[in-house]
Design a protein around this motif. Structure first.
Motif, mmCIF file in Angstrom:
data_model
loop_
_atom_site.group_PDB
_atom_site.id
_atom_site.type_symbol
_atom_site.label_atom_id
_atom_site.label_comp_id
_atom_site.label_asym_id
_atom_site.label_seq_id
_atom_site.Cartn_x
_atom_site.Cartn_y
_atom_site.Cartn_z
ATOM 1 N N ASN A 1 83.775 22.937 92.633
ATOM 2 C CA ASN A 1 84.276 22.694 94.212
ATOM 3 C C ASN A 1 83.457 23.722 95.046
ATOM 4 O O ASN A 1 83.076 23.360 96.190
ATOM 5 C CB ASN A 1 85.547 22.621 94.440
ATOM 6 N N GLU A 2 83.089 24.906 94.519
ATOM 7 C CA GLU A 2 82.478 26.034 95.195
ATOM 8 C C GLU A 2 81.030 25.188 95.543
ATOM 9 O O GLU A 2 80.318 25.631 96.640
ATOM 10 C CB GLU A 2 82.539 27.178 94.580
ATOM 11 N N ALA B 1 88.835 31.263 91.031
ATOM 12 C CA ALA B 1 89.164 31.918 89.973
ATOM 13 C C ALA B 1 88.488 33.274 89.852
ATOM 14 O O ALA B 1 87.729 33.545 90.933
ATOM 15 C CB ALA B 1 88.705 30.938 88.931
ATOM 16 N N PRO B 2 88.570 34.291 88.937
ATOM 17 C CA PRO B 2 87.965 35.431 88.934
ATOM 18 C C PRO B 2 86.499 35.526 89.315
ATOM 19 O O PRO B 2 85.838 36.526 89.829
ATOM 20 C CB PRO B 2 88.366 36.224 87.710
ATOM 21 N N LEU B 3 85.850 34.466 88.865
ATOM 22 C CA LEU B 3 84.244 34.597 89.012
ATOM 23 C C LEU B 3 83.955 33.451 89.997
ATOM 24 O O LEU B 3 82.450 33.247 90.090
ATOM 25 C CB LEU B 3 83.596 34.308 87.556
ATOM 26 N N SER B 4 84.882 33.089 91.163
ATOM 27 C CA SER B 4 84.343 32.339 92.105
ATOM 28 C C SER B 4 83.824 33.122 93.297
ATOM 29 O O SER B 4 83.939 34.515 92.999
ATOM 30 C CB SER B 4 85.708 31.668 92.762
ATOM 31 N N GLY C 1 92.312 30.769 84.300
ATOM 32 C CA GLY C 1 91.137 31.170 84.193
ATOM 33 C C GLY C 1 90.000 30.272 85.102
ATOM 34 O O GLY C 1 90.553 29.528 86.019
ATOM 35 N N ASP C 2 88.796 30.671 84.773
ATOM 36 C CA ASP C 2 87.763 29.944 85.765
ATOM 37 C C ASP C 2 87.547 28.535 85.851
ATOM 38 O O ASP C 2 87.085 27.904 86.565
ATOM 39 C CB ASP C 2 86.516 30.851 85.529
ATOM 40 N N MET C 3 88.025 27.854 84.824
ATOM 41 C CA MET C 3 87.838 26.243 84.437
ATOM 42 C C MET C 3 88.910 25.754 85.286
ATOM 43 O O MET C 3 88.820 24.724 85.650
ATOM 44 C CB MET C 3 87.945 26.110 82.950
ATOM 45 N N VAL C 4 90.057 26.239 85.330
ATOM 46 C CA VAL C 4 91.321 25.357 85.882
ATOM 47 C C VAL C 4 92.050 26.238 86.906
ATOM 48 O O VAL C 4 92.864 25.621 87.719
ATOM 49 C CB VAL C 4 92.314 25.207 84.765
#
Length: 548
Positions: A33-34, A498-501, A98-101
């Motif tokens: 989405n980003e 998420a943490p890497l967004s 995590g970053d996937m969900v």
């Protein structure tokens, strides 16, 4: 050889596309989405089709899509991935954070596909081997790709303008532009995969040793102290323009392709908008904070955190630093490749505008897929008749609020949007009642720091001029186009992340507290509310609500 996949939930006549109708899956838009926060036109979705299907080496048993288009918005089929993880013996619940969900609701019941181990291993092991092989090759090609792409795009822009007929444009697409897009998508896929596991492992390891808040500080400097993080480039560039160190033209050449809607081919960018750069610079100059000072302060805190870590864990310090340096290098590579993929996407937009001019379709060309566009240039106009209906469906989708980050089962966005009691964090066709609200919103600890302040809830960057210095931004999601607003903010709260967004990475770099992936923050908070944002614990507490 290009593999052909069925277009699962698609009606090419009406433009309706709803892959949630194809099975009971868990869909997530957390890490897509980003890049595409908007409803997609058919041209944009077909660009993503190349990335998710054409260049992917993975094949799975059954007719299960790994990526889907749910009413104009991109989603990943996490049900498929988690079902494969279960077969391989990985902890499915652990993967739900995590970053996937994102931060999945505890009450969510995940529908899993009953795969047998043998077919998964038979297809999956060769694909995993190929992924590693491709990643090694692509890492070797990375410096050349980053060095050559900007100049190649400049040359190609001139060639596009010189193509005044359909045969010329078709030849340019088939022999030059499309192969470049495919190559760039392969690079991005390889670089992204080299970052995911090391970054997740390092974050979990550090959190176990020092706690999540301190781990965020230890991971707050992905530029490695030397600058060059592509997500920060547009912001740092504005500072250079303001100081007279960079011209308007130099800024546009380097960063003009970056923006809020950068991966939507239908959307304009700084190079298309006469006053776009001036508005971005004006937004930036409203900030009371000096970006260089923010970065210097955060880097000092980062260095101090690593000194504390060395004193507490001297035996682990060197190995942890090596792991950190690997993650920093991979993160910088990923950001750089994403920037050049975006540059190529904006080139595709310019190409489509020229096709629209030559064929007489104008901006209707964006409502054809890229394959239909190529067929049109070859004389096949069959798909042109569907443009009005597709445009109408696109506009109907655009009128809806952003969909939930997580979707299970059949999803009707019009029915969902009409429900005053709808959930904005996730939708489960089997059960959609919202849990009782406790007064505290939880999400990921995006960037450490605790502040109290007044909420400014906005839905788009176009409303950014409403934000007053020192307010707390509450929005669905941010991307690189939002970065010029960040120095003006006291804190950042997002529904998706998420943490890497983007919001988490840039907020950590600038030392701005952030809580991301809250799910329902935009439905629970309104402009004028007073809240306490704790970026270390990942919580947002409502202190007082603005009277209606």
């Amino acid at each position: 050889m290009v593999r052909v996949f069925p277009k699962f939930g698609y009606n090419p006549v009406t433009g309706e596309w709803n892959d949630s109708l194809t099975g009971e899956y868990l869909w997530s838009n957390v890490n897509v989405n980003e890049a595409v926060p908007d409803v997609m036109t058919p041209s944009t979705w077909s660009l993503w089709w190349i990335y998710h299907f054409e260049v992917s080496p993975f094949e799975f048993p059954g007719n299960h899509p790994m990526c889907g288009n749910i009413c104009g918005r991109p989603y990943l089929n996490l049900g498929l991935l988690l079902s494969i993880y279960r077969v391989l013996g990985r902890d499915v619940r652990k993967e739900m954070q995590g970053d996937m969900v994102g931060s999945a609701p505890a009450e969510m019941d995940i529908p899993l596909i009953p795969f047998s181990p043998l077919p998964i291993l038979w297809k999956g092991l060769p694909a995993m081997f190929k992924v590693r092989q491709d990643a090694r090759r692509d890492l070797k090609q990375l410096p050349e790709f980053l060095d050559v792409t900007p100049g190649w795009c400049r040359t190609m822009r001139a060639q596009i303008q010189n193509c005044a007929d359909a045969p010329c444009l078709r030849s340019l697409w088939m022999t030059a532009i499309r192969p470049a897009v495919v190559h760039a998508c392969r690079m991005l896929r390889s670089i992204t995969m080299t970052l995911a596991d090391p970054a997740t492992k390092l974050r979990l390891d550090l959190s176990a040793l020092v706690g999540e808040a301190e781990a965020n500080v230890l991971l707050s400097n992905l530029s490695g102290g030397s600058g060059g993080l592509a997500s920060l480039g547009p912001l740092e560039g504005l500072g250079k323009v303001q100081k007279g160190e960079m011209s308007r033209e130099q800024y546009l050449e380097r960063y003009g392709h970056r923006g809020v809607h950068e991966m939507e081919l239908f959307a304009s960018d700084l190079n298309d908008t006469p006053d776009g750069f001036e508005k971005r610079l004006a937004d930036f100059t409203q900030s009371p904070m000096d970006v260089d000072a923010l970065l210097a302060k955060q880097r000092a805190e980062y260095a101090a955190a690593w000194q504390r870590f060395e004193m507490r864990f001297p035996a682990k310090f060197k190995t942890t630093c090596r792991a950190r340096d690997t993650v920093i290098a991979a993160a910088k590579n990923r950001e750089a490749v994403r920037s050049e993929v975006t540059r190529l996407a904006r080139l595709v937009r310019q190409f489509l505008l020229q096709v629209g001019k030559v064929t007489g379709l104008g901006d209707g060309i964006f409502f054809l897929s890229l394959d239909e566009m190529a067929a049109l240039l070859g004389g096949d106009r069959l798909s042109v008749a569907s443009i009005p209906a597709r445009r109408d469906m696109y506009q109907r989708y655009c009128a809806l609020p952003p969909y939930p980050a997580l979707i299970i089962g059949r999803f009707d966005p019009f029915q969902w949007a009409a429900d005053p009691n709808r959930r904005g964090d996730f939708y489960d066709a089997r059960q959609t009642k919202a849990a009782a609200f406790s007064g505290t919103i939880t999400g990921f600890a995006g960037a450490v720091g605790c502040v109290e302040g007044i909420v400014r809830r906005i839905d788009s960057m176009e409303e950014g001029d409403q934000i007053q210095p020192g307010e707390i931004l509450v929005t669905t999601i941010t991307n690189v186009g939002w970065t010029p607003l960040f120095p003006r903010l006291a804190a950042i709260v997002t529904d998706v992340g998420a943490p890497l967004s983007h919001a988490a990475i840039v907020a950590r770099e600038l030392g701005i507290p952030a809580v991301v992936g809250c799910g329902n923050a935009t439905m629970l908070l309104k402009t004028g509310d007073r809240v306490r944002v704790d970026g270390g614990s990942g919580t947002v507490e409502i202190l007082s609500e603005k009277p209606e």
